[in-house]
Scaffold this active site. Structure first.
Site, PDB file in Angstrom:
ATOM      1  N   SER A 149       0.824  -1.196   0.000  1.00 52.85           N
ATOM      2  CA  SER A 149       0.000   0.000   0.000  1.00 52.85           C
ATOM      3  C   SER A 149       0.872   1.266   0.000  1.00 52.85           C
ATOM      4  O   SER A 149       1.656   1.456  -0.939  1.00 52.85           O
ATOM      5  CB  SER A 149      -0.932  -0.030   1.218  1.00 52.85           C
ATOM      6  OG  SER A 149      -1.883   1.000   1.106  1.00 52.85           O
ATOM      7  N   ASP A 226     -10.052  -5.345  -3.627  1.00 50.43           N
ATOM      8  CA  ASP A 226      -9.471  -4.345  -2.727  1.00 50.43           C
ATOM      9  C   ASP A 226     -10.345  -3.087  -2.777  1.00 50.43           C
ATOM     10  O   ASP A 226     -10.491  -2.483  -3.856  1.00 50.43           O
ATOM     11  CB  ASP A 226      -8.053  -4.063  -3.245  1.00 50.43           C
ATOM     12  CG  ASP A 226      -7.279  -3.120  -2.345  1.00 50.43           C
ATOM     13  OD1 ASP A 226      -7.912  -2.303  -1.642  1.00 50.43           O
ATOM     14  OD2 ASP A 226      -6.028  -3.210  -2.382  1.00 50.43           O
ATOM     15  N   HIS A 260      -7.361  -5.871   0.555  1.00 49.02           N
ATOM     16  CA  HIS A 260      -6.167  -5.070   0.805  1.00 49.02           C
ATOM     17  C   HIS A 260      -5.396  -5.543   2.043  1.00 49.02           C
ATOM     18  O   HIS A 260      -4.382  -4.966   2.400  1.00 49.02           O
ATOM     19  CB  HIS A 260      -6.613  -3.602   0.995  1.00 49.02           C
ATOM     20  CG  HIS A 260      -5.511  -2.598   0.849  1.00 49.02           C
ATOM     21  ND1 HIS A 260      -4.928  -2.303  -0.376  1.00 49.02           N
ATOM     22  CD2 HIS A 260      -4.853  -1.813   1.756  1.00 49.02           C
ATOM     23  CE1 HIS A 260      -3.984  -1.390  -0.205  1.00 49.02           C
ATOM     24  NE2 HIS A 260      -3.916  -1.070   1.093  1.00 49.02           N
TER      25      HIS A 260
END
Lengths: 282, 722
Positions: A149, A226, A260
């Protein structure tokens, strides 16, 4: 440069340790995690730097990603720093989860009040490697970088801005084009001010356009389910387009059904460690 | 053995002498044969003498004579083993000259006295003389330090300058000894050779002796046999003649007797008739007379007509039938000539006696035949199926004196029937049995396009090279060293029944492999070799699986899908041909393990590259079923799209740099099929799958273009990380 060992646990034949030290760049007490494979007992090993995402500390990766097994097999040291300076008592530091503490965005802040402490870019690319080389059996010539991320964004900009420094780069669900997403705009505006030319030096998609250096081989995994992908925070297509344009090799895998979380990271960490091992152990 | 016998004979065991010489135990040959043995002994002593002389010269002062003497006898014993040694001419004249040299030395005589006081030995005579000679050669006052090669005399260096050896070749004593030894050695060798020759000649004579003896024995037998035959034949004739006469006599007498009896009967009848006629004649009654007279007259008339009977029914002459003595005469004539030989015995074919165009045929004769020459007849054995109705070819003929013949100009891998007749002055023998010989096959021809290899093995295929089937094939491997030269054959695989063979190899080597065809006659020449390098996997495309629109280069490595529209009617499909997907299979060596190959592709080429089971649906698209796995490149209006297809499903993968060269790694053991951008060493995707059977590489073009296959590439190190 004194290191204080916070914890040490035997893991996969090696040791998972956490250290604390006084950072000169960040001017605060910082923790980082380091996995030492069994091979490190007898020789110098390559180092994979792992940059974590928003809100994370050094703990998330070492407790959730399950990287130690593969790192042990391939003889890699994995260093996982914290995601921002801690305890600097800057006003507004703790106000939001996507800015300030736990959200350093791996930039060197130029704006007050952040510019004294929020120098995560220099910390992960300069100070930390020096520290690791000085205190651990690490091969300073063999470094690579990965992240998740915001950490994926960090990994990409570190690699793209320092050609040749990192032998390999990979990312999980990275923020590919922060200038174009809400997270990035908020962070960059806060740390770097309104001048967008400054932003460009920390934007992976923009950096791709000006990259020149040794051949890169970028591996990116992205969960298809995600929520931040659909929310337009990650924007991998922009990076892919730029890389296609610049002929920078990327394999981007859109993994069906994954979100995610670190469950997603856990699922593909082995592929990434192999990817790094391929270049670090070559 | 021969040598041993000779020496035994020399030792005096005359009883052991072989039969050949038995008749003439004291004959010349025997004595001659003994000579080398004796000479050897003598020579042995002479050599010992020389050696001892030398040693004495060195040791005399420190060694008391008795021990010197002992050493001598020990040496003699040691040297008792046989080593043919021939006295050379130099030995004899030399000894006296040694003695001559001693005459002028006073001390010599003193020392000689001492020597004589030593313990006497059995062999004293000879060895004492030797000692004297040895001592004589040594003089305290002016020790000879050189040797005159012309006079064969040891002398002093000063003499070379002023003395009698002025213009002679004078050299150091030690060198002189060596040189003389060398000469001696040469002489010995020469005589050894002569002994060898003589021994050969002796054994040859022995053979001749036996043969001559046997031949005469046979002649005697023949003669006796012949005379017996003649006598038998004559007595047979005698008996036959006598019996014939007896029979004739009996027949003739019987005939006469029968005729006699018949005459008697006729007389009786005639007499009765006369009496009857007289009675009638006397009858008074005219009428009765006339009545009775008519039958009587008829009977008289009948009887008088039988006059023919009064003749000898058969000839009583003695018929002298001629007796045929021609055969006896022939027998008599042939008593003194050779019998014609009997049929020779032809030998069956001996292994490795034939080549592809020739055969060595052997036969033997019966030992009591005398043969001037043989005629070897032969003709090819024709396959009935092929030549029905055709006339058998004429037999060919070769005339030879030996009992063997190498027949040339034959056809390879063919059967020939051979038979032999033997001929001498008397005639020709019956033919021998017929023997079938076979020429060896022509060498096979390796088909490089159908060979495949990988780091652990090679699959070699070949054509027989022969119209008829052969028994088996032999494959020969030799490793080619780093310096390029092929080593000797390191491995042979024999009795390969078919025209292919899978062989295990060591990785990272170069091998030269060739094949021989083998039949009863032996192995053929080697085929042209094929060079196999076990650096990587190598295979060719299976042309018979190719879609009709797909053409394949002559090296079997590049495939083209040309733009030209082929009318559907012009396409030929077989069961093995891909019918929908413009695809082709490659033939991978059926060895599990790791295989790596690369495919060169162009930017605009839409392709499918991967693996498939051999029986993958020819009607389907590669990757669209469960029997194939492939990487597919599709060009969409916006971008290059890459799919990794199996069972019609692909993960979503974006690749930013189009691979110009796709590396494919098949790892059976790990159950993985991986794809790489070979130029960038970039890993693209890995299928995880358990391959239950062997798979074949597969290739397809979804639009016109070309794919070039690259073989024999070692899997790069980076392919291990996937």
């Amino acid at each position: 440069m004194a290191l204080t060992q916070v914890s040490s646990n035997k893991c996969c034949g090696g040791f998972q340790k956490v250290f604390e030290h006084d950072s000169t760049e960040l001017k605060c007490r910082m923790k980082f995690a380091i996995y030492l494979p069994p091979k490190a007992e007898s020789e110098k090993c390559p180092v994979l730097y792992w940059l974590s995402g928003l809100t994370c500390t050094e703990q998330n990766f070492i407790t959730k990603a399950g990287s130690q097994q593969a790192a042990s097999e391939h003889g890699l040291i994995i260093v996982a720093p914290d995601t921002s300076p801690r305890g600097c008592n800057i006003e507004g530091e703790e106000e939001s989860w996507d800015f300030g503490t736990g959200a350093g965005f791996y930039v060197n802040a130029t704006e007050d009040p952040w510019k004294q402490n929020y120098r995560m870019y220099s910390y992960v690319t300069e100070e930390l490697p020096r520290l690791i080389s000085a205190h651990f059996p690490a091969d300073p010539e063999k470094m690579s970088i990965s992240g998740h991320s915001m950490g994926g964004h960090g990994a990409l900009i570190c690699a793209l801005s320092n050609p040749g420094k990192y032998k390999a780069v990979s990312a999980f669900a990275p923020i590919c084009n922060p200038m174009q997403c809400a997270w990035g705009q908020k962070a960059f505006a806060g740390y770097l001010g309104p001048d967008k030319s400054k932003w460009e030096t920390y934007d992976a998609t923009t950096l791709v356009g000006s990259y020149s250096g040794p051949q890169l081989d970028i591996l990116i995994d992205q969960g298809r389910d995600d929520q931040f992908l659909s929310a337009g925070q990650l924007l991998p297509d922009n990076l892919i387009a730029a890389c296609t344009e610049k002929k920078i090799p990327v394999v981007f895998r859109l993994q069906q059904g994954y979100d995610h979380s670190y469950f997603f990271v856990f699922s593909f960490i082995n592929d990434h460690i192999k990817h790094h091992a391929k270049y670090l152990n070559a | 053995m021969q040598e041993q016998d000779l020496y035994n004979a020399e030792e005096g065991s005359a009883e052991d002498q072989r039969g050949v010489w038995g008749g003439s135990a004291d004959g010349e040959p025997d004595r001659e044969l003994r000579v080398p043995g004796k000479a050897e002994r003598h020579g042995r002593q002479s050599r010992t003498k020389i050696a001892e002389e030398k040693r004495l010269k060195e040791k005399k002062r420190v060694t008391p004579p008795p021990s010197t003497f002992q050493r001598f006898s020990v040496d003699t014993n040691e040297s008792l083993h046989f080593e043919p040694y021939i006295p050379s001419d130099e030995d004899e004249p030399r000894s006296p000259s040694f003695r001559g040299a001693t005459v002028f030395s006073d001390e010599v005589f003193e020392e000689e006295g001492e020597t004589e006081e030593g313990p006497p030995t059995e062999d004293a005579g000879g060895s004492r003389v030797d000692l004297k000679e040895g001592l004589g050669g040594h003089s305290e006052r002016d020790p000879p330090d050189v040797f005159c090669m012309d006079c064969k005399v040891p002398t002093q260096a000063s003499q070379k300058l002023f003395g009698p050896h002025k213009d002679h070749r004078v050299i150091q004593i030690s060198r002189a000894a060596d040189e003389v030894k060398e000469d001696l050695q040469k002489g010995m060798h020469k005589l050894e050779e002569q002994i060898g020759l003589m021994e050969n000649f002796a054994s040859h004579l022995e053979e001749i002796f036996i043969t001559v003896e046997e031949n005469f024995g046979r002649q005697e037998q023949n003669l006796e046999q012949h005379y017996n035959d003649v006598l038998q034949a004559l007595s047979q004739r005698n008996e036959q003649g006598a019996a014939q006469l007896q029979d004739d006599k009996k027949l003739k007498l019987e005939a006469l007797y029968t005729q006699l009896l018949e005459c008697g009967k006729t007389l009786d009848v005639s007499k009765e008739l006369i009496e009857e006629a007289q009675q009638i004649y006397r009858d008074e009654d005219k009428t009765a007379f006339l009545q009775a007279v008519t039958p009587a007259l008829r009977r008289i008339e009948e009887l008088s007509q039988d006059e023919s009977e009064i003749k000898l029914s058969s000839s009583m002459d003695f018929e002298n039938t001629p007796v045929d003595f021609s055969d006896v005469k022939q027998m008599m004539d042939s008593v003194n000539i050779l019998p014609a030989p009997s049929a020779p015995v032809i030998n069956p074919q001996v292994p490795n006696s034939a080549s592809s165009t020739s055969a060595r045929v052997c036969w033997s004769l019966f030992s009591n035949d005398t043969v001037d020459f043989y005629d070897l007849h032969y003709h090819p054995v024709l396959d009935d199926a092929t030549f029905t109705g055709l006339q058998a070819p004429d037999a060919l003929e070769i005339r030879v004196k030996e009992t063997y013949c190498t027949v040339t100009e034959l056809l390879p891998n063919a059967q020939y029937e051979f038979w032999v007749t033997a001929t001498n002055t008397t005639g020709v023998s019956p033919a021998s049995e017929k023997a079938v010989y076979m020429t060896v096959p022509s060498p096979p021809i390796i088909k490089p396009r159908e060979c495949a290899s990988c780091p652990e093995a090679a699959l070699i295929r070949w054509e027989s090279g022969n119209a008829n089937p052969v028994d088996s094939y032999t494959m020969e491997l030799s490793e080619i060293g780093a310096e390029g030269g092929a080593n000797a054959v390191t491995e042979s695989i024999v009795a390969v029944p078919t025209c292919e063979c899978l062989v295990q190899l060591q990785p990272g080597r170069h091998y030269s492999i060739c094949v021989r065809a083998v039949n009863i006659g032996g192995p053929s020449e080697r085929s042209e070799p094929i060079i196999i390098q076990t650096t990587g996997t190598s295979f060719h495309l299976l042309e018979d699986t190719a879609h009709p629109c797909l053409s394949i280069s002559s090296d079997g490595l590049t495939m083209f899908y040309t733009d030209e529209d082929l009318p559907l009617s012009g396409m030929v499909f077989s069961d093995n041909t891909f019918a929908r997907c413009v695809a082709v299979l490659g033939e991978l060596i059926p060895v599990r393990g790791k295989h790596y190959w690369e495919v060169e592709v162009e930017d605009r080429t839409e392709f499918r590259i991967g693996v498939a089971y051999e029986d993958t649906q020819r009607n389907g698209f590669l990757g669209g079923n469960s029997t194939s796995w492939c990487m597919r490149h599709v060009i969409t209006p916006s971008r290059h799209k890459y799919e990794f297809l199996h069972n019609g499903w692909t993960p979503e993968i974006r690749i930013t740099v189009h691979p110009k060269r796709v590396g494919v790694l098949l790892d059976y053991d790990a159950g993985k099929l991986s794809f790489f951008n070979a130029h960038l060493a970039q890993h693209l995707y890995t299928f995880q799958c358990r391959f239950l059977h062997h798979v074949h590489p597969c290739f397809a073009l979804d639009n016109p273009g070309a794919l070039a296959l690259h073989n024999s590439i070692a899997a790069p190190a980076y392919t291990m990380f996937n």
